[in-house]
Scaffold this motif. Structure first.
Motif: not given
Length: 331
Positions: A17-18, A48-55, A284
């Motif tokens: 989750e993080s 961990y799946e990186l959210p779009e805003q975090e990449r 991911g």
């Protein structure tokens, strides 16, 4: 390679989750479908799946082979299709450059995130000439370093059939150059195209030494999978030098073998040695390994040994454990 078949598919693994804990480790066991006396142990890592805003922002230099061997429909035309997939996903902060090489290497697209400029540059590319891959790689690295994004992704992506016209000494120099550049933070990924003269082993070696990944693309669908659906796993690294070590309890498992990964095996003493390079894992990303094991007392692949029944008391105490999985990585 067997491990590429196993890892081609997405599995329904629990995900972290993080980034505090970038992986989950998933394990399960089933009867082997080809040997009723054996079991398959599946060990799966999920990143961990990186959210779009975090990449992070990306500085990507595409190094495209436009030599004569790339002229067939499953090579340069497919390279263009793959790049168009990526062009539509760039953010305002991303930069893409294009370097080509055949008889000579040259920069055909200055760094941009303008999808139209990228498409126009691609439309003008034609295959012809002999291959001089070494000069192209040097130029691509110079372009990547000149446009470096601090804290971002700085990567050269080589698209080729791997038909480099380089001798053994040049090949060693090439690997040395790639290893040196990865220390500066510019990594290298490889996209393989075509059949016939595909130099698969060379391309995997180059990607491994460049701390990148290697994907083989044989259709527009595969181009979309690698540079579209799986772009995060292809480009954004969450952990490097990832090593997995599995110990089997002799009270439960008498024999075991790892399925595939023949050219990824580490010496036991290298697991704890942080100077030894290992694979990187992207956002991911999933990694799956299968072990075929023979339960204690079962008939395995090698004949019984004189001392194999002399399992120590500690192993018997831990008989509820079949295996112990250790994971080591750098953030």
């Amino acid at each position: 390679r067997t491990e590429e078949f196993i890892n081609y598919f997405r599995y329904d693994y629990d995900r972290p989750e993080s980034l505090d804990q970038p992986f989950t480790v998933n394990t399960d066991v089933a009867v082997s479908p080809w040997n009723a006396d054996a079991r398959l142990v599946r060990i799966g890592l999920a990143g961990y799946e990186l959210p779009e805003q975090e990449r992070p922002d990306a500085n990507l230099v595409f190094l495209l082979d436009v030599s004569g061997s790339m002229g067939s429909a499953d090579k340069l035309p497919l390279v263009k299709t793959a790049m168009r997939q990526l062009a539509g996903q760039l953010t305002e902060e991303d930069r893409v450059s294009i370097v080509v090489y055949a008889g000579a290497a040259g920069l055909v697209l200055e760094p941009t995130n303008d999808e139209r400029k990228i498409r126009d540059a691609l439309d003008q590319l034609d295959a012809g000439g002999s291959t001089a891959g070494g000069a192209g790689i040097e130029l691509a690295y110079r372009v990547a370093e000149a446009n470096r994004i601090e804290g971002g992704v700085n990567r050269v992506i080589l698209a080729t059939d791997g038909d480099f016209n380089v001798g053994t000494s040049d090949r060693e120099a090439l690997v040395e150059l790639i290893e040196k550049k990865r220390e500066s933070g510019v990594t290298l990924s490889v996209l393989g195209f075509g059949r016939g003269n595909l130099n698969d082993a060379m391309m995997e070696q180059v990607a491994n030494n460049g701390n990148g990944n290697y994907s083989y693309i044989d259709s527009a669908l595969e181009a979309r999978k690698v540079l579209g659906d799986e772009m995060g796993a292809t480009l954004f690294t969450i952990a490097k030098d990832v090593k997995i070590q599995v110990e089997f309890n002799p009270a439960v498992v008498s024999q075991y073998r790892l399925v595939g990964y023949e050219n990824r095996v580490l010496r036991e003493e290298d697991f704890d040695n942080d100077a030894v390079d290992a694979g990187d894992i992207g956002a991911g990303h999933q990694v799956t390994a299968l072990y075929e094991v023979i339960p204690a007392g079962g008939e395995g692949w090698v004949p019984a040994r004189r001392y194999e029944d002399m399992v120590d008391d500690r192993a018997r105490e831990l008989a509820s454990e079949a295996a112990y999985v250790k994971l080591r990585y750098k953030r």
